[in-house]
Design an enzyme around this catalytic site. Structure first.
Site, PDB file in Angstrom:
ATOM      1  N   GLY A 159       0.790  -1.299  -0.068  1.00  0.00           N
ATOM      2  CA  GLY A 159      -0.075  -0.074  -0.051  1.00  0.00           C
ATOM      3  C   GLY A 159       0.950   1.332  -0.125  1.00  0.00           C
ATOM      4  O   GLY A 159       2.165   1.216   0.303  1.00  0.00           O
ATOM      5  N   PRO A 160       0.290   2.393  -0.226  1.00  0.00           N
ATOM      6  CA  PRO A 160       0.808   3.594  -0.389  1.00  0.00           C
ATOM      7  C   PRO A 160       1.460   3.841   1.130  1.00  0.00           C
ATOM      8  O   PRO A 160       1.222   3.564   2.134  1.00  0.00           O
ATOM      9  CB  PRO A 160       0.004   4.830  -0.677  1.00  0.00           C
ATOM     10  N   PRO A 161       2.547   4.715   1.201  1.00  0.00           N
ATOM     11  CA  PRO A 161       3.223   5.094   2.487  1.00  0.00           C
ATOM     12  C   PRO A 161       2.001   5.860   3.533  1.00  0.00           C
ATOM     13  O   PRO A 161       1.138   6.652   2.988  1.00  0.00           O
ATOM     14  CB  PRO A 161       4.138   6.055   2.260  1.00  0.00           C
ATOM     15  N   LYS A 216       0.312   0.106   7.482  1.00  0.00           N
ATOM     16  CA  LYS A 216       1.046  -1.204   7.389  1.00  0.00           C
ATOM     17  C   LYS A 216       1.463  -1.649   8.435  1.00  0.00           C
ATOM     18  O   LYS A 216       1.413  -2.838   9.116  1.00  0.00           O
ATOM     19  CB  LYS A 216       1.834  -1.550   6.177  1.00  0.00           C
ATOM     20  N   THR A 217       2.450  -0.991   8.921  1.00  0.00           N
ATOM     21  CA  THR A 217       3.355  -1.150  10.193  1.00  0.00           C
ATOM     22  C   THR A 217       2.345  -0.961  11.515  1.00  0.00           C
ATOM     23  O   THR A 217       2.575  -1.716  12.468  1.00  0.00           O
ATOM     24  CB  THR A 217       4.562  -0.071  10.548  1.00  0.00           C
ATOM     25  N   GLU A 254      -9.530  33.560  -9.210  1.00  0.00           N
ATOM     26  CA  GLU A 254      -9.932  32.363  -8.213  1.00  0.00           C
ATOM     27  C   GLU A 254     -11.539  32.407  -8.641  1.00  0.00           C
ATOM     28  O   GLU A 254     -12.307  31.533  -8.300  1.00  0.00           O
ATOM     29  CB  GLU A 254      -9.791  32.835  -6.728  1.00  0.00           C
TER      30      GLU A 254
END
Length: 612
Positions: free
Chosen positions: A193-195, A199-200, A416
């Site tokens: 997966g992306p950072p 996961k950790t 804008e």
């Protein structure tokens, strides 16, 4: 050997003190005065060395020294000493402290240097004898009795990921249940997966939930400058796991050791490849009853060696994607623990305003909001503080000292306003949430859009309107001022990139046809800088892609210019409101559009028009 240096230092100190202790006062007299004293019977004893140096004692106890001239005949001195009955002795040593002192000064530095070499040699020997054996040991952190306090309840969302991980933990706890069905446990699970997606954190939650030993190590802990050390550490890691089986091994950032073999530059990397070979051998699955499961995490699966990903090693590949809106709300609630949150904070609203944020980004968002609360003199996080923190994360720090010139301020307001009005007028565009002309970071202003729902597919109409919104600021400048400015540089770059992907990857060009040239580098939703170096098409195709990209960008600019010319009064009115109030929300944009728009029947319009 710890006593050697203090003893040597003490000896040196004693010698120095002996040299510096003052002795009895000695008077130096001339040779003539010496002979006169001898003749007068005042001298009691003398000591004469081979160099003619004389040290003597008078009868009153005083001492003296003198030097006999070597060129003179001293026979009369011998006769005079005999006559006066002076006690005469001879010596071969010199005066001035004794020979042992000189010898000590010569030997002490040698003893000091020799002792230092002996001490360091023995110390290095002990380190080498123990260090070589310890160098090949695994640096894994073994978690048995005191497990982390993280649990699956602390990991918001990702129910599918937690279910797969829970099955592995359950298999290690109750292997007999799976044996009855003829099922064998997986050897390894790779979390991709992306950072920042957790996961950790999931690995720590496994350590908290599992009732089996948990060995945690990072991929970089295996690799050393000495060939063979990494492989030894892998063997030691799996040896420790077998002693504690059933057990779990967690390898974080496995791409540090599991990258493809044969791709290293400058002759290769034997140490890394040997480490990977040893890891492959340990995970080969010969012993199915070992009860060891390997968890690994990476955000670069494309760099892993294919042999590491085959069944029998990493049997399961679990994708940990960016959280959706519901999961973001749950993650925000988890990270809000321990913080004081105002009642006006709605996590669902904040989650809707943070598309594409990872779990780490959301934690940083709440931390920034807490810092803003402290900076304001309070401790409560409110909705406005979270909104300011979001702007800080996305746009950078607000530059209150960056004062714009009056004409620049008006130009930014027009720019804008163009973005906001085109977004409000395009059918498929996301609604406008906020428009500001306050500089933040490199941006002089910003128009924020929030999707009404989480999108997973993007239609051609949505992408076309997205291009028009991107070019709305430049279109407003062309309509009002008759020329563009450098303020649209980022808009042009973003629009060009989107148009190029529409042509090259999504097959949305009639000229090129339904052909996609995806590189596979977007597996995790990111692009690589090496993509242009690996074009799988010819120069003629590239020329056609460039032409179609320019056509889409010009078409989007024409669409935006046409909409703003049709609603010129609304553009001027919104620019004036922005110049006066600096920041407005989406309701103000719609209100200005309704009050300045004419419908075909003379009634206010709905704020949306069909794509032309």
């Amino acid at each position: 050997m710890r006593w050697l240096l203090p003893v040597v230092a003490l000896i040196v100190l004693i010698v120095v003190l002996v040299r510096t202790i003052p002795s009895a006062p000695v008077t130096t007299v001339s040779y003539s005065a010496f002979t006169q004293k001898v003749g007068a019977g005042q001298v009691k004893a003398v000591d004469i060395n081979a160099n003619g140096a004389v040290s003597g004692t008078l009868k009153d106890g005083r001492t003296f020294t003198t030097q006999i001239p070597t060129v003179l005949d001293t026979s009369h001195l011998d006769q005079l000493l005999r006559t006066q009955k002076v006690e005469v002795t001879g010596s071969r040593t010199t005066s001035g402290g004794g020979g042992w002192v000189t010898l000590a000064f010569l030997l002490v530095p040698l003893l000091l240097i020799g002792g230092l070499f002996l001490w360091t040699g023995r110390r290095a020997g002990r380190a080498l004898s123990g260090g070589l054996s310890a160098m090949g040991r695994s640096k894994a952190k073994i978690i048995e009795a005191e497990r982390p306090t993280t649990r699956f309840t602390d990991v918001a969302g990702y129910e599918g990921v937690k279910q797969e991980i829970s099955e592995i933990v359950d298999f290690l706890r109750n292997p007999e249940r799976y044996a009855l069905a003829g099922a064998t446990g997986p050897r390894g699970v790779l979390m991709v997966g992306p950072p920042g997606t957790g996961k950790t954190l999931i690995g720590r939650a496994v350590a908290g939930e599992a009732e089996v030993p948990f060995l945690s190590v990072t991929g970089s802990a295996f690799v050393e400058m000495f060939v063979g050390v990494g492989a030894s550490r892998v063997r030691d890691l799996f040896g420790e796991a077998r002693k504690r089986a059933p057990s779990i091994i967690f390898i974080d950032e496995i791409d540090a050791v599991g990258s493809r073999r044969g791709t290293a530059r400058l002759g290769g990397n034997d140490e890394r490849e040997q480490t990977l070979n040893q890891l492959l051998a340990e995970m080969d699955g010969f012993d199915q009853s070992s009860g060891i499961v390997v968890l690994a995490a990476t955000n670069r699966p494309e760099s892993l060696d294919p042999a590491l990903l085959r069944p029998g090693r990493f049997d399961r590949h679990v994708t940990v994607p960016l959280p959706n809106q519901t999961e973001r709300a749950a993650i925000l609630a988890v990270h809000a623990h321990g913080k004081t949150v105002a009642p006006d904070v709605d996590w669902n609203v904040i989650a809707r305003a943070t598309p594409g944020f990872s779990g780490a980004d959301l934690a940083n968002l709440l931390n920034e909001a807490a810092i803003n609360a402290v900076r304001a003199g309070g401790t409560v996080i409110d909705a406005q503080g979270l909104d300011d923190a979001r702007d800080r994360v996305l746009l950078g720090r607000r530059e209150s000292s960056n004062a714009l010139l009056p004409e620049e301020r008006h130009a930014v307001a027009v720019h804008e306003s163009g973005h906001a009005l085109v977004a409000a007028l395009c059918e498929h565009a996301d609604p406008v949430a906020k428009v500001t002309i306050l500089p933040s970071g490199p941006a002089l202003g910003a128009t924020e859009q929030l999707p009404e729902a989480e999108r997973h597919l993007y239609t051609e109409g949505y992408l076309t309107d997205l291009l028009a919104v991107r070019l709305g600021g430049r279109a407003a400048e062309l309509v009002v001022f008759g020329e563009g400015s450098t303020g649209a540089a980022d808009d042009l770059a973003g629009a060009t990139q989107i148009a190029a992907r529409m042509i090259r990857e999504f097959g949305l060009s009639p000229a090129l046809g339904p052909v996609g040239y995806g590189t596979g580098a977007h597996r995790l939703g990111t692009e690589t800088a090496e993509e242009p170096l690996r074009r799988p098409y010819s120069e003629q195709t590239q020329r056609l892609i460039d032409e179609e990209t320019a056509r889409l960008v010009r078409q989007a600019e024409g669409q935006a210019v046409g909409l703003l010319r049709e609603h010129r009064s609304a553009l001027d009115a919104l620019a004036d409101v922005l110049a006066a109030r600096e920041t407005v929300d989406g309701t103000v944009v719609l209100d200005v559009l309704r009050r300045n728009r004419r419908g075909d029947d003379g009634l206010p319009g709905t704020g949306k028009v069909q794509e032309t």
